[in-house]
Motif scaffolding. Structure first.
Motif, PDB file in Angstrom:
ATOM      1  N   GLU A 360      10.608  31.437  11.373  1.00 47.50           N
ATOM      2  CA  GLU A 360      10.080  32.799  11.253  1.00 47.50           C
ATOM      3  C   GLU A 360      11.126  33.652  10.543  1.00 47.50           C
ATOM      4  OE1 GLU A 360       7.905  34.766  14.688  1.00 47.50           O
ATOM      5  OE2 GLU A 360       9.798  35.850  14.737  1.00 47.50           O
ATOM      6  N   LEU A 362      11.688  37.396   9.190  1.00 48.13           N
ATOM      7  CA  LEU A 362      11.166  38.764   9.240  1.00 48.13           C
ATOM      8  C   LEU A 362      12.191  39.744   8.689  1.00 48.13           C
ATOM      9  CD1 LEU A 362       9.543  38.875  12.818  1.00 48.13           C
ATOM     10  CD2 LEU A 362       8.528  38.141  10.667  1.00 48.13           C
ATOM     11  N   LYS A 383       6.290  31.345   9.118  1.00 47.71           N
ATOM     12  CA  LYS A 383       5.875  32.750   9.061  1.00 47.71           C
ATOM     13  C   LYS A 383       6.899  33.534   8.262  1.00 47.71           C
ATOM     14  CE  LYS A 383       4.507  36.761  11.815  1.00 47.71           C
ATOM     15  NZ  LYS A 383       4.282  37.302  13.194  1.00 47.71           N
ATOM     16  N   LYS A 385       7.539  37.407   6.632  1.00 45.78           N
ATOM     17  CA  LYS A 385       7.059  38.787   6.665  1.00 45.78           C
ATOM     18  C   LYS A 385       8.156  39.735   6.202  1.00 45.78           C
ATOM     19  CE  LYS A 385       4.887  42.214   9.727  1.00 45.78           C
ATOM     20  NZ  LYS A 385       4.380  42.489  11.101  1.00 45.78           N
ATOM     21  N   ARG A 386       7.754  40.687   5.375  1.00 41.04           N
ATOM     22  CA  ARG A 386       8.655  41.722   4.846  1.00 41.04           C
ATOM     23  C   ARG A 386       9.822  41.117   4.062  1.00 41.04           C
ATOM     24  NH1 ARG A 386      11.302  44.330   8.356  1.00 41.04           N
ATOM     25  NH2 ARG A 386      10.507  43.533  10.324  1.00 41.04           N
ATOM     26  N   HIS A 424       1.907  31.593   7.109  1.00 41.29           N
ATOM     27  CA  HIS A 424       1.590  33.021   7.183  1.00 41.29           C
ATOM     28  C   HIS A 424       2.574  33.787   6.306  1.00 41.29           C
ATOM     29  CE1 HIS A 424       0.132  36.649   9.548  1.00 41.29           C
ATOM     30  NE2 HIS A 424       1.201  37.125   8.942  1.00 41.29           N
ATOM     31  N   ILE A 425       2.052  34.493   5.293  1.00 36.72           N
ATOM     32  CA  ILE A 425       2.888  35.309   4.399  1.00 36.72           C
ATOM     33  C   ILE A 425       2.360  36.735   4.436  1.00 36.72           C
ATOM     34  CG2 ILE A 425       3.790  35.594   2.060  1.00 36.72           C
ATOM     35  CD1 ILE A 425       3.190  32.639   1.573  1.00 36.72           C
ATOM     36  N   GLU A 426       3.227  37.674   4.795  1.00 30.62           N
ATOM     37  CA  GLU A 426       2.778  39.060   4.998  1.00 30.62           C
ATOM     38  C   GLU A 426       3.814  40.039   4.442  1.00 30.62           C
ATOM     39  OE1 GLU A 426       1.404  42.012   8.699  1.00 30.62           O
ATOM     40  OE2 GLU A 426       1.752  39.877   9.034  1.00 30.62           O
ATOM     41  N   GLU A 427       3.305  41.085   3.797  1.00 27.14           N
ATOM     42  CA  GLU A 427       4.142  42.158   3.243  1.00 27.14           C
ATOM     43  C   GLU A 427       5.184  41.619   2.263  1.00 27.14           C
ATOM     44  OE1 GLU A 427       5.505  45.262   5.920  1.00 27.14           O
ATOM     45  OE2 GLU A 427       4.041  44.599   7.408  1.00 27.14           O
ATOM     46  N   HIS A 457      -1.148  41.779   2.590  1.00 28.73           N
ATOM     47  CA  HIS A 457      -0.311  42.726   1.826  1.00 28.73           C
ATOM     48  C   HIS A 457       0.563  42.015   0.805  1.00 28.73           C
ATOM     49  CE1 HIS A 457      -1.108  46.764   3.037  1.00 28.73           C
ATOM     50  NE2 HIS A 457      -0.931  46.539   4.321  1.00 28.73           N
ATOM     51  N   CYS A 458       0.014  41.077   0.101  1.00 30.29           N
ATOM     52  CA  CYS A 458       0.705  40.458  -1.033  1.00 30.29           C
ATOM     53  C   CYS A 458       0.014  40.985  -2.292  1.00 30.29           C
ATOM     54  CB  CYS A 458       0.641  38.938  -0.940  1.00 30.29           C
ATOM     55  SG  CYS A 458       1.397  38.262   0.557  1.00 30.29           S
TER      56      CYS A 458
END
Length: 519
Positions: A360, A362, A383, A385-386, A424-427, A457-458
């Protein structure tokens, strides 16, 4: 175990008169009693009987139960086995679960049982066979009157459980409980401990109320501690945690700057197990200091969380690459989380994380690339994110150079991301290109087990791989109309798309499933 029984023992079970009893609760209880009588060794029977201490339908935490058994002195290892007390307790728990004395087991991310319950009839059996006068345990909750007098009447206590008791302080007489091995004051109003707490030299498990203002330095005397739990905002003086070389459980280490523990206090704690979280990594000076944590020797840590403070000065992040390199864990690690890392690249030790199941990332906003992950043989969940600086996911993501080919006569290389099930890919708002895996002219299996892919949000993503042979669920949410590179590919299973400002995802799932059925 049943396989170890002799013919005569089996004959005795078969000929038991309980099988002649009519169907009903009495017969079930008799059968359970027979199962109990067959439990070996005798300490296993004591461990089961102890469960009568819990209310019916109570959620029993496995680790807590093992620590209570340990406090009673029932988990001494067998002469022919090298198991420590916690491993012995886990073995007992597994036997009782397999024999259906426990039920409704709940598991964590790795499939390990964390909680369970007892059926009412099993609980009745535990009550019928327990010998409470030998338990040396005191459980008090709710309103507690005159705790001082209560404790003076139980000088042989091994367990004092004050979970959720309405008390504000422990009496000074707590220090007279010389045999105490388990003390739980979670969910009480206790803010300070008496200095006499330092006299509990046999204490193995200590669970502290989360609003405790500061550790008393006298706790440093409790060198037999194996499990300690406390809140994230408790002020821990420097030099204390490093003394507990027998520790198996430590909820976290919050690295101090001018006060509080230093990261080198982890150096000798090589018996730590399960989860370790390290916060305040912005206070670690450099890679050399990070190495003093000696994480590489902590082979029993399965889950590691590394976190920097989010709102820290940007001019203090130059050393973070070296700090993360210095925090190399043991190769047995299964779960890794890296939060708010402001270095520019991930460490090379990830190449050796052959047992890693989940990762993960983040808030790693300065990194321009993702770690090399495609070759990891156990990785099932990723995961991300950001990551604001991430613009392209290419060959470094797949780790093509780190995947060995098959035998010399075959040109077919080993699969990339061979067991990955969730991505999971986010922001990743500046991610433009997600490249196909390099093939070098041959065949290459990629994402053979991927079942769920989520992109949120990609906004700038314009290209992505076209082949996900096992995909069952695709989620594309909050992306511009141009950022739908995967939606046009043929899919099997659920397709869930939510554009900016559109319907909620639950409604979209219903609509797309409905349209798919109609077509």
């Amino acid at each position: 175990m049943l396989r170890s029984k002799t013919t005569d023992e089996w004959r005795s079970i078969v000929n038991n008169k309980i099988w002649d009893l009519p169907e009903g609760e009495k017969r079930i209880l008799s059968i359970l009693k027979l199962s109990f009588d067959e439990l070996k060794p005798s300490s296993l029977k004591q461990c089961f009987a102890y469960c009568s201490m819990f209310f019916k339908d109570f959620d029993i935490e496995k680790d807590d139960l093992i620590q209570l058994w340990m406090a009673q002195g029932w988990l001494h290892p067998c002469p022919n086995k090298s198991l420590d007390m916690e491993e012995r307790g886990n073995e007992y728990f597994t036997i009782l679960l397999a024999k259906s004395f426990f039920q409704d087991a709940r598991k964590d991310y790795g499939g390990n049982v964390t909680k369970c319950k007892m059926h009412d009839l099993v609980h009745d059996l535990a009550e019928s066979v327990s010998k409470s006068r030998n338990l040396h345990s005191l459980f008090l909750s709710g309103e507690v009157l005159d705790l001082e007098s209560n404790l003076l009447n139980f000088k042989s206590l091994r367990v004092l459980n004050l979970y959720n008791a309405d008390i504000m302080e422990l009496p000074i007489s707590i220090g007279k409980l010389k045999h105490l091995r388990y003390l739980n004051v979670l969910k009480t109003r206790i803010k300070t401990f008496p200095k006499s707490i330092g006299q509990l030299y046999n204490l193995q498990t200590l669970k502290i109320a989360y609003q405790l203002e500061e550790f008393p330095r006298e706790i440093a005397n409790l060198i037999n501690l194996r499990h300690i739990y406390f809140g994230r905002y408790v002020k821990v003086p420097s030099g204390i945690l490093g003394r507990f070389t027998n520790l198996r459980s430590l909820p976290f280490l919050k690295v101090g700057k001018e006060t509080g523990p230093r990261i080198e206090e982890l150096s000798g704690l090589n018996q730590l197990q399960n989860t370790l979280s390290i916060y305040g990594l912005e206070n670690v000076r450099d890679g050399e200091e990070a190495q003093k944590a000696n994480l590489v020797e902590k082979k029993h840590i399965c889950k590691l969380i590394l976190e920097w403070k989010l709102d820290r000065p940007s001019h203090n992040v130059e050393n973070e690459d070296d700090v993360l390199k210095g925090l190399r864990p043991h190769d047995s690690l299964e779960f890794l989380a890296i939060h708010e890392f402001m270095g520019v690249e991930f460490p090379s030790w990830l190449l050796l994380a052959k047992n890693l199941k989940q990762i993960e990332l983040l808030g790693c906003n300065k990194c321009e690339g993702v770690p090399v992950l495609g070759h990891l043989p156990s990785l099932s969940c990723v995961k991300i994110k950001r990551m604001e600086n991430l613009t392209c996911m290419g060959s470094e993501f797949y780790g093509d150079n780190h995947v060995n080919c098959g035998n010399g006569s075959s040109k077919e290389a080993r699969p990339l991301f061979p067991v990955l099930k969730t991505l999971h890919i986010e922001e990743a708002q500046n991610l433009i290109e997600w490249m196909e895996a390099p093939t070098e002219g041959g065949t290459r299996v990629v994402f053979p087990c991927l079942k769920k892919l989520t992109l949120i949000h990609c906004d700038q993503l314009t290209s992505a791989p076209s082949h996900f042979p096992s995909l069952k669920r695709l989620v594309i949410q909050d992306m511009d109309s141009g950022g739908m590179p995967i939606a046009s590919y043929p899919m099997w299973g659920d397709l869930l798309i939510c554009r900016k400002g559109c319907w909620k995802t639950t409604r979209i799932l219903h609509i797309y499933t409905y349209l798919h059925v109609r077509s």
